[in-house]
Design a protein around this motif. Sequence first.
Motif, short mmCIF file in Angstrom:
data_model
loop_
_atom_site.label_atom_id
_atom_site.label_comp_id
_atom_site.label_asym_id
_atom_site.label_seq_id
_atom_site.Cartn_x
_atom_site.Cartn_y
_atom_site.Cartn_z
N ILE A 47 43.98 -21.35 -14.38
CA ILE A 47 44.17 -22.62 -14.26
C ILE A 47 43.72 -23.73 -15.34
O ILE A 47 44.59 -24.47 -15.86
CB ILE A 47 43.44 -23.01 -12.74
CG1 ILE A 47 44.09 -22.53 -11.85
CG2 ILE A 47 43.47 -24.74 -12.65
CD1 ILE A 47 43.22 -22.33 -10.44
N PRO A 48 42.53 -23.56 -16.11
CA PRO A 48 42.19 -24.24 -17.06
C PRO A 48 43.03 -24.09 -18.33
O PRO A 48 43.29 -25.28 -18.83
CB PRO A 48 40.83 -23.67 -17.46
CG PRO A 48 40.09 -23.19 -16.25
CD PRO A 48 41.47 -22.56 -15.59
N LEU A 49 43.62 -23.14 -18.52
CA LEU A 49 44.60 -22.95 -19.63
C LEU A 49 45.98 -23.43 -19.24
O LEU A 49 46.68 -23.53 -20.34
CB LEU A 49 44.57 -21.49 -20.00
CG LEU A 49 43.54 -20.86 -20.54
CD1 LEU A 49 43.49 -19.29 -20.97
CD2 LEU A 49 42.74 -21.68 -21.79
N ARG A 51 44.53 -30.95 -18.45
CA ARG A 51 43.14 -31.67 -18.49
C ARG A 51 42.30 -30.60 -18.44
O ARG A 51 42.47 -29.54 -17.78
CB ARG A 51 43.00 -33.01 -17.88
CG ARG A 51 43.02 -32.78 -16.40
CD ARG A 51 42.60 -33.87 -15.53
NE ARG A 51 41.18 -34.51 -15.88
CZ ARG A 51 40.64 -35.43 -14.98
NH1 ARG A 51 41.44 -36.00 -14.30
NH2 ARG A 51 39.51 -35.78 -15.21
N ARG A 52 40.86 -30.94 -19.05
CA ARG A 52 39.74 -29.73 -18.72
C ARG A 52 39.49 -29.82 -17.38
O ARG A 52 39.36 -30.63 -16.54
CB ARG A 52 38.74 -30.17 -19.60
CG ARG A 52 37.54 -29.34 -19.75
CD ARG A 52 36.61 -29.85 -20.90
NE ARG A 52 35.42 -29.05 -20.98
CZ ARG A 52 35.56 -27.79 -21.82
NH1 ARG A 52 36.44 -27.29 -22.36
NH2 ARG A 52 34.09 -27.05 -21.74
N VAL A 53 39.34 -28.59 -16.74
CA VAL A 53 39.17 -28.11 -15.40
C VAL A 53 37.87 -27.44 -15.31
O VAL A 53 37.65 -26.39 -16.39
CB VAL A 53 40.38 -27.47 -14.65
CG1 VAL A 53 39.82 -27.20 -13.15
CG2 VAL A 53 41.38 -28.17 -14.91
N HIS A 54 36.86 -27.75 -14.68
CA HIS A 54 35.38 -26.96 -14.60
C HIS A 54 35.46 -26.12 -13.48
O HIS A 54 36.09 -26.68 -12.23
CB HIS A 54 34.45 -27.91 -14.41
CG HIS A 54 34.48 -28.89 -15.79
ND1 HIS A 54 33.50 -28.64 -16.87
CD2 HIS A 54 34.92 -30.16 -15.99
CE1 HIS A 54 33.80 -29.43 -17.85
NE2 HIS A 54 34.54 -30.34 -17.33
N PHE A 55 35.03 -25.25 -13.42
CA PHE A 55 34.79 -24.09 -12.49
C PHE A 55 33.45 -23.63 -12.50
O PHE A 55 32.79 -23.60 -13.52
CB PHE A 55 35.64 -22.90 -12.61
CG PHE A 55 37.14 -23.12 -12.06
CD1 PHE A 55 37.54 -22.54 -10.60
CD2 PHE A 55 38.12 -23.35 -13.01
CE1 PHE A 55 38.68 -22.92 -10.21
CE2 PHE A 55 39.53 -23.73 -12.35
CZ PHE A 55 39.63 -23.33 -11.20
N ALA A 64 33.91 -22.46 -23.49
CA ALA A 64 35.06 -23.12 -23.71
C ALA A 64 36.02 -23.58 -22.75
O ALA A 64 37.09 -24.71 -22.81
CB ALA A 64 35.94 -22.11 -24.88
N ILE A 65 36.23 -22.81 -21.71
CA ILE A 65 37.36 -22.80 -20.74
C ILE A 65 36.77 -23.94 -19.63
O ILE A 65 37.30 -24.26 -18.48
CB ILE A 65 37.85 -21.74 -19.95
CG1 ILE A 65 36.74 -21.06 -19.21
CG2 ILE A 65 38.44 -21.07 -21.12
CD1 ILE A 65 37.44 -19.58 -18.32
N LYS A 117 35.38 -36.08 -13.87
CA LYS A 117 36.11 -35.03 -14.52
C LYS A 117 36.81 -34.19 -13.37
O LYS A 117 36.69 -34.36 -11.99
CB LYS A 117 35.13 -34.03 -14.93
CG LYS A 117 34.25 -34.42 -16.10
CD LYS A 117 32.99 -33.76 -16.69
CE LYS A 117 32.32 -34.34 -17.69
NZ LYS A 117 31.15 -33.50 -18.13
N ALA A 118 37.54 -33.19 -13.73
CA ALA A 118 38.48 -32.27 -12.73
C ALA A 118 37.59 -31.01 -12.44
O ALA A 118 36.93 -30.41 -13.32
CB ALA A 118 39.61 -31.81 -13.50
#
Length: 222
Positions: free
Chosen positions: A49-51, A55-59, A82-83, A111-112
């Motif tokens: 999902i982040p890749l 936009r940048r997605v935080h998990f 990084a991800i 943020k996402a």
Amino acid sequence: MLDLATRLVLKPVSRGIWRPVIEGIENVPRKGGVILASNHLSFIDSVVIPLTAPRRVHFLAKAEYFTGTGLKGRVSKGFFEAIGAVPVERGTYRSAQASLESALEILEDGKAFGIYPEGTRSLDGRLYRGKTGVAWLALTAGVPVVPVALEGPEQILPIGKRVPRIKKVTVRFGEPLHFDELHGQARSLKARRQVTDEVMAAIQRLSGQEVVESYNEIPKAA
């Protein structure tokens, strides 16, 4: 700096190797807090999902991924940072509550944030009942929820395997769901259940998975 490395290195390289099919990318808001709620088929989902997102997605990720020693530990920490992964302790009610609070901070910072309402991976490919943490976040932060459907990640990294395989993966981003009329009702179990069920229904429409009415529980060791 890490976000730049992800955009300039990790995303192009990963897309060049796996060539993912990405649908509905225009449905992800480019700015502001947003929840990406996805089905969960593989450990590698939090990488896919982040890749593939615009936009940048935080998990949230296990703290152990950030505390290893030696070269392997440094590589693990650097990759997950990084991800956009955020380290959290897991396993207790208190840690679960702390995880939600960490996620809320991410959303309130515009943020996402990515989440799996099922709670854990589906071992049989079916879509299980969603837990209401996603609704608590959406109603507390007042942000939209973008349903996400993954298809094929379990073939890239099957359970028990450590080395990813080159297999086809599809990522579908659905239209954002807004719950403005329920904003501020995060304490209401009825409201949380309603929102969660709507999110899960949207994920199912994107994924086409068979629905299971029960929760997906982590198998207990014999």
